[in-house]
Design an enzyme around this catalytic site. Structure first.
Site, PDB file in Angstrom:
ATOM      1  N   ASP A  62       0.791  -1.210   0.204  1.00  0.00           N
ATOM      2  CA  ASP A  62      -0.071   0.030   0.101  1.00  0.00           C
ATOM      3  C   ASP A  62       0.642   1.174   0.123  1.00  0.00           C
ATOM      4  O   ASP A  62       2.112   1.226   0.097  1.00  0.00           O
ATOM      5  CB  ASP A  62      -1.001  -0.115   1.036  1.00  0.00           C
ATOM      6  N   ASN A 128      -7.370  -3.017  14.379  1.00  0.00           N
ATOM      7  CA  ASN A 128      -8.924  -3.091  14.157  1.00  0.00           C
ATOM      8  C   ASN A 128      -8.839  -4.405  13.072  1.00  0.00           C
ATOM      9  O   ASN A 128     -10.100  -4.909  12.575  1.00  0.00           O
ATOM     10  CB  ASN A 128      -9.509  -1.995  13.115  1.00  0.00           C
ATOM     11  N   HIS A 130      -7.068  -4.969  10.434  1.00  0.00           N
ATOM     12  CA  HIS A 130      -6.777  -4.450   9.008  1.00  0.00           C
ATOM     13  C   HIS A 130      -5.420  -5.217   8.522  1.00  0.00           C
ATOM     14  O   HIS A 130      -4.572  -5.547   9.264  1.00  0.00           O
ATOM     15  CB  HIS A 130      -7.165  -3.235   8.710  1.00  0.00           C
ATOM     16  N   GLU A 135      -9.628  -2.030   5.621  1.00  0.00           N
ATOM     17  CA  GLU A 135     -10.319  -1.758   6.993  1.00  0.00           C
ATOM     18  C   GLU A 135     -11.408  -2.621   7.001  1.00  0.00           C
ATOM     19  O   GLU A 135     -11.914  -3.272   6.054  1.00  0.00           O
ATOM     20  CB  GLU A 135     -10.669  -0.345   6.921  1.00  0.00           C
TER      21      GLU A 135
HETATM   22  P1  PGA Z   1       2.577  -1.526  12.725  1.00  0.00           P
HETATM   23  O1  PGA Z   1       1.155  -1.416  11.539  1.00  0.00           O
HETATM   24  O2  PGA Z   1       3.361  -2.515  12.150  1.00  0.00           O
HETATM   25  O3  PGA Z   1       3.240  -0.283  12.785  1.00  0.00           O
HETATM   26  O4  PGA Z   1       1.679  -1.881  13.969  1.00  0.00           O
HETATM   27  C1  PGA Z   1       0.755  -2.570  11.421  1.00  0.00           C
HETATM   28  C2  PGA Z   1      -0.652  -2.219  10.536  1.00  0.00           C
HETATM   29  O5  PGA Z   1      -1.222  -1.420  10.801  1.00  0.00           O
HETATM   30  O6  PGA Z   1      -0.806  -3.064   9.565  1.00  0.00           O
END
Ligand code: PGA
Length: 236
Positions: A62, A128, A130, A135
């Protein structure tokens, strides 16, 4: 799903790296890569190793809409800093957040993925549930698409920006169907913040409310956790 509980993110990164090396020994040519704090230990293990990635291709999950690859907050920039500048790949793909036509960029990115099928997909997970920037309530059939980030994701990402107003609110993300097309998937999660998302992903129902729960339907998934992230799992 195979669940591995490791001591910490460093050990998790080493484990994920070993799995990538094994996949490369068996002919893997394309890595699906992720940004965020979770994969940093993996990228460190890769850059500190003697392994040559110059015949490998990478496809990232992404990118923020509105940021160019030169912007220090962009995911392209993150990947260059953490990995590509230290370990050259043959080709690296990240969605173009500055594309004039985001829809056309999503289509182009689907073509990139189709031309470079992912052998090993690396994933983090949001609080959450995702994966990528898919999302809750994203269709399991989704391909690359433009997403509106949820408040919880924006808040979680604020730590990387000076002010919350600077955090982009939209992104381009590989879809859930695109992620599921990876031959092998390694999801890593560390810390108490991720424990509920991991419980729902591994032991909850498969539902679009928890995007990562779709991984229960994939034949080759390894989930690497520290004790905190695994703390809400019940023994089966
Ligand atoms: P993080 O993010 O590795 O910074 O915890 C993971 C994500 O939101 O997919």
């Amino acid at each position: 799903m195979k669940i591995l509980v490791v001591d910490n993110a460093q050990a998790g990164g080493q484990k994920a790296f070993q799995m990538i090396e094994e996949a490369m020994e068996h002919g893997a040519k394309v890595l699906g890569l992720a940004t965020g704090s979770t994969p940093i230990a993996l990228y460190q293990a890769m850059t500190e190793s003697a392994v040559n990635f110059s015949e490998m291709t990478s496809v990232n999950l992404d990118e923020y809409v509105g940021l160019s690859g030169e912007d220090s907050q962009s995911y392209r920039h993150f990947m260059e800093e953490q990995l590509f500048s230290k370990k050259p790949f043959k080709e690296t793909f990240v969605p173009n957040g500055k594309a004039e036509n985001i829809k056309a960029e999503c289509t182009r990115y689907d073509e990139v993925i189709a031309a470079h099928p992912v052998d090993v997909q690396i994933l983090g997970i949001g609080r959450n549930g995702h994966i990528g920037f898919n999302e809750p309530d994203t269709s399991f059939a989704s391909k690359t698409h433009q997403v509106q980030l949820t408040d919880s994701t924006i808040e979680a990402n604020t730590r990387f920006f000076e002010k919350e107003e600077d955090v982009p609110t939209q992104a381009i993300s590989m879809g859930i169907a695109s992620i599921m097309a990876g031959k092998e998937i390694i999801l890593m999660a560390y810390g108490k913040d991720k424990a509920e998302a991991i419980r729902a992903t591994v032991q909850g129902p498969v539902t679009e409310d928890v995007p990562a729960s779709v991984l229960q339907n994939h034949p080759h998934v390894t989930v690497i956790l520290d004790a905190d992230a695994a703390s809400l799992l019940t023994q089966k």
